[in-house]
Design a protein around this motif. Sequence first.
Motif, PDB file in Angstrom:
ATOM      1  N   THR A 135      35.935  58.623  40.370  1.00  0.00           N
ATOM      2  CA  THR A 135      36.978  58.329  39.512  1.00  0.00           C
ATOM      3  C   THR A 135      36.337  58.018  37.926  1.00  0.00           C
ATOM      4  O   THR A 135      37.036  58.425  36.948  1.00  0.00           O
ATOM      5  CB  THR A 135      37.696  56.779  39.846  1.00  0.00           C
ATOM      6  N   SER A 136      35.258  57.691  38.068  1.00  0.00           N
ATOM      7  CA  SER A 136      34.415  57.265  36.656  1.00  0.00           C
ATOM      8  C   SER A 136      33.999  58.719  36.014  1.00  0.00           C
ATOM      9  O   SER A 136      33.760  58.418  34.896  1.00  0.00           O
ATOM     10  CB  SER A 136      33.271  56.752  36.963  1.00  0.00           C
ATOM     11  N   VAL A 137      34.336  59.792  36.682  1.00  0.00           N
ATOM     12  CA  VAL A 137      34.060  61.194  35.739  1.00  0.00           C
ATOM     13  C   VAL A 137      35.262  62.133  35.941  1.00  0.00           C
ATOM     14  O   VAL A 137      35.252  63.080  35.647  1.00  0.00           O
ATOM     15  CB  VAL A 137      32.680  61.920  36.436  1.00  0.00           C
ATOM     16  N   GLY A 138      36.271  61.413  36.651  1.00  0.00           N
ATOM     17  CA  GLY A 138      37.557  62.260  37.035  1.00  0.00           C
ATOM     18  C   GLY A 138      38.451  62.805  35.733  1.00  0.00           C
ATOM     19  O   GLY A 138      39.405  63.505  36.140  1.00  0.00           O
ATOM     20  N   LYS A 139      38.270  61.996  34.906  1.00  0.00           N
ATOM     21  CA  LYS A 139      39.303  62.548  33.662  1.00  0.00           C
ATOM     22  C   LYS A 139      38.311  62.770  32.393  1.00  0.00           C
ATOM     23  O   LYS A 139      37.122  62.123  32.244  1.00  0.00           O
ATOM     24  CB  LYS A 139      40.095  61.363  33.270  1.00  0.00           C
ATOM     25  N   PRO A 140      38.649  63.658  31.503  1.00  0.00           N
ATOM     26  CA  PRO A 140      37.717  63.837  30.472  1.00  0.00           C
ATOM     27  C   PRO A 140      37.552  62.677  29.596  1.00  0.00           C
ATOM     28  O   PRO A 140      36.404  62.463  29.151  1.00  0.00           O
ATOM     29  CB  PRO A 140      38.738  65.018  29.328  1.00  0.00           C
ATOM     30  N   GLU A 141      38.638  61.793  29.624  1.00  0.00           N
ATOM     31  CA  GLU A 141      38.262  60.336  28.740  1.00  0.00           C
ATOM     32  C   GLU A 141      37.311  59.629  29.574  1.00  0.00           C
ATOM     33  O   GLU A 141      36.473  59.018  28.938  1.00  0.00           O
ATOM     34  CB  GLU A 141      39.551  59.927  28.387  1.00  0.00           C
ATOM     35  N   ARG A 142      37.312  59.755  30.782  1.00  0.00           N
ATOM     36  CA  ARG A 142      36.322  58.768  31.401  1.00  0.00           C
ATOM     37  C   ARG A 142      34.955  59.351  31.320  1.00  0.00           C
ATOM     38  O   ARG A 142      34.061  58.558  31.175  1.00  0.00           O
ATOM     39  CB  ARG A 142      36.870  58.934  33.064  1.00  0.00           C
ATOM     40  N   MET A 143      34.934  60.457  31.266  1.00  0.00           N
ATOM     41  CA  MET A 143      33.372  61.199  31.009  1.00  0.00           C
ATOM     42  C   MET A 143      32.891  60.595  29.646  1.00  0.00           C
ATOM     43  O   MET A 143      31.770  60.343  29.439  1.00  0.00           O
ATOM     44  CB  MET A 143      33.505  62.554  31.057  1.00  0.00           C
ATOM     45  N   HIS A 144      33.793  60.874  28.704  1.00  0.00           N
ATOM     46  CA  HIS A 144      33.515  60.082  27.355  1.00  0.00           C
ATOM     47  C   HIS A 144      32.974  58.597  27.696  1.00  0.00           C
ATOM     48  O   HIS A 144      31.885  58.368  26.800  1.00  0.00           O
ATOM     49  CB  HIS A 144      34.522  60.354  26.531  1.00  0.00           C
ATOM     50  N   GLN A 145      33.718  58.026  28.337  1.00  0.00           N
ATOM     51  CA  GLN A 145      33.242  56.566  28.518  1.00  0.00           C
ATOM     52  C   GLN A 145      31.941  56.387  29.266  1.00  0.00           C
ATOM     53  O   GLN A 145      30.996  55.518  28.949  1.00  0.00           O
ATOM     54  CB  GLN A 145      34.411  55.924  29.572  1.00  0.00           C
ATOM     55  N   LYS A 200      29.599  58.603  28.843  1.00  0.00           N
ATOM     56  CA  LYS A 200      28.447  58.877  27.745  1.00  0.00           C
ATOM     57  C   LYS A 200      28.319  57.844  27.002  1.00  0.00           C
ATOM     58  O   LYS A 200      27.160  57.324  26.701  1.00  0.00           O
ATOM     59  CB  LYS A 200      29.228  60.097  26.842  1.00  0.00           C
ATOM     60  N   ASP A 201      29.304  56.872  26.649  1.00  0.00           N
ATOM     61  CA  ASP A 201      29.299  55.512  25.770  1.00  0.00           C
ATOM     62  C   ASP A 201      28.274  54.575  26.862  1.00  0.00           C
ATOM     63  O   ASP A 201      27.489  53.938  26.084  1.00  0.00           O
ATOM     64  CB  ASP A 201      30.616  54.681  25.491  1.00  0.00           C
ATOM     65  N   ILE A 226      26.109  55.181  28.978  1.00  0.00           N
ATOM     66  CA  ILE A 226      24.672  55.768  29.277  1.00  0.00           C
ATOM     67  C   ILE A 226      23.764  55.603  27.768  1.00  0.00           C
ATOM     68  O   ILE A 226      22.549  55.719  27.893  1.00  0.00           O
ATOM     69  CB  ILE A 226      24.556  56.935  29.713  1.00  0.00           C
ATOM     70  N   THR A 227      24.642  55.320  26.697  1.00  0.00           N
ATOM     71  CA  THR A 227      23.908  55.422  25.417  1.00  0.00           C
ATOM     72  C   THR A 227      24.029  53.942  24.655  1.00  0.00           C
ATOM     73  O   THR A 227      23.587  53.845  23.503  1.00  0.00           O
ATOM     74  CB  THR A 227      24.593  56.622  24.468  1.00  0.00           C
ATOM     75  N   ARG A 228      24.568  53.044  25.355  1.00  0.00           N
ATOM     76  CA  ARG A 228      24.489  51.569  24.915  1.00  0.00           C
ATOM     77  C   ARG A 228      23.404  51.280  24.677  1.00  0.00           C
ATOM     78  O   ARG A 228      23.087  50.365  23.864  1.00  0.00           O
ATOM     79  CB  ARG A 228      25.291  50.815  26.022  1.00  0.00           C
ATOM     80  N   ASP A 229      21.949  51.402  25.421  1.00  0.00           N
ATOM     81  CA  ASP A 229      20.768  51.167  25.259  1.00  0.00           C
ATOM     82  C   ASP A 229      19.926  52.141  25.263  1.00  0.00           C
ATOM     83  O   ASP A 229      20.252  53.048  25.648  1.00  0.00           O
ATOM     84  CB  ASP A 229      20.481  49.781  26.432  1.00  0.00           C
ATOM     85  N   ASP A 230      18.606  51.563  24.998  1.00  0.00           N
ATOM     86  CA  ASP A 230      17.391  52.419  24.853  1.00  0.00           C
ATOM     87  C   ASP A 230      16.768  52.729  26.112  1.00  0.00           C
ATOM     88  O   ASP A 230      15.580  53.571  26.164  1.00  0.00           O
ATOM     89  CB  ASP A 230      16.627  52.225  23.573  1.00  0.00           C
ATOM     90  N   GLN A 231      17.018  51.932  27.037  1.00  0.00           N
ATOM     91  CA  GLN A 231      16.315  51.913  28.475  1.00  0.00           C
ATOM     92  C   GLN A 231      16.346  53.531  28.734  1.00  0.00           C
ATOM     93  O   GLN A 231      17.184  54.336  29.033  1.00  0.00           O
ATOM     94  CB  GLN A 231      16.757  51.012  29.358  1.00  0.00           C
TER      95      GLN A 231
END
Length: 439
Positions: free
Chosen positions: A9-19, A21-22, A24-29
């Motif tokens: 479900t977390s990748v099931g819609k285009p807007e979710r994939m964008h989420q 992306k957000d 995984i780029t929230r921190d620099d780890q």
Amino acid sequence: MKIMKFGGTSVGKPERMHQVKDLITRDDQRKIVVLSALSGTTNALVSIGEALADAKKDLAKERIDSLHQHYLTFYKELLTTDAARSKAENIIKEHFEFLNIILKISFNEAINRDILAQGELLSTKLFYTLLQELGIEAVFLPALDFMSIDENSEPELKKIAEKLKLILANYPGERIFVTQGYICKNHRNEVDNLKRGGSDYSASLIGAAINADVVEIWTDIDGMHNNDPRVVEKTRPIAQLSFDEAAELAYFGAKILHPASIWPAQQYNIPVKLLNTMEPDAAGTTITGKEQGTGVKALAAKDGITAIKIKSSRMLLAYGFLRKVFEVFEKYKTSIDMITTSEVAVSVTIDDLSHLAEIVKELEAYGLVEVDKNQTIISVVGNMIAESEGTLAKIMNSLNAYPIRMVSYGGSRHNVSLLLDAQFKNNALKSLNEGLFEW
Ligand code: ADP
Ligand code: ASP
Ligand code: MG
């Protein structure tokens, strides 16, 4: 490094994939991002394989076309630039050409596993294309280069770790790695998988392999709930669980985690967090080696259980009887979930029926054998349940109205298991919800 696994479900819609992306780029780890197939895809691939197994090529073709259509809509919403869209078109073309070629060749189990792998290959490649389009630096890590299982379908953790470390050493400065959950190679070097829901298992294995700081399982709910939210209306998330408690819940049916996904993290003492992609700041559930609180924490139910009773007047008094019974199951590589004994009989449960007929035939040498199909194990999980006063009475009172076929109590401090006919499952879970938790 940390592991971030995102479910269907977390990748099931285009807007979710964008989420994603957000997130995984929230921190620099440094992180390895493990993705499932888009929701619905693996089910569709299973149904394509089933149609082919039944020699229904037209039906398979219909299903392939309908899935293809889904992806053709998906990438246009996901990506905006011509360059990225053209990459996505090629990716989709490649994978659907593969499925269409399969229609023309003779079908077998190895090909079926190849079909099942297409979902995770597609989702990761499309996601990687999105990262490229947005100029986010990342490395694409094919799971088939490092994830493997042995001849018993058990993950080869040592080999996985060796291969993964070698690969990662090539990218010392990179921060984001994207890989597939679920898929792997088997001992014949064929494409295989870690069974349904296996992306959680991939994440935990990868976490163990690189000794990650944390394994984050991002899904569509805010953590492990105290009862099955698909069955019971009133449930709430549990803030903290021990590895043992989480393993029991996962094994006994809490769908949020693959049944085997806890042991790799537990072995290396790596915390596992269950988090909600749609509500990223919710606390979720943290699973660690620490045991906190006493009493019942959650319920789970495992369907598709078969109970086998072996009745024999020569039973328990004769030493070696149980060994002989268990050896039959061992011979057919069928694992037993629950066991109860009386002086004249022993009952066990299994969920793998592939060798039921042979097992029953061999057990008949030791006594009268009875088989009850369509059973459900309800597990009451928590800390020191067996010791906590009044819990057993509450469980039994809640289940007053239902015939209980087996009870397993005291085997561990974390679990009381009950076996009932599947028809009673939903109501039993509801009654226990009222009887065991304060609302
Ligand atoms: P993903 O695709 O992210 O792997 P799953 O569908 O496999 O997600 O798992 C999440 C789902 O598990 C939830 O939406 C919920 O319906 C179900 N579920 C079953 N039991 C539980 C539980 N005890 N706590 C939370 N979720 C549960
Ligand atoms: N895509 C696979 C499945 O649906 C693996 C997973 O989602 O964890 O079972
Ligand atoms: Mg899942």
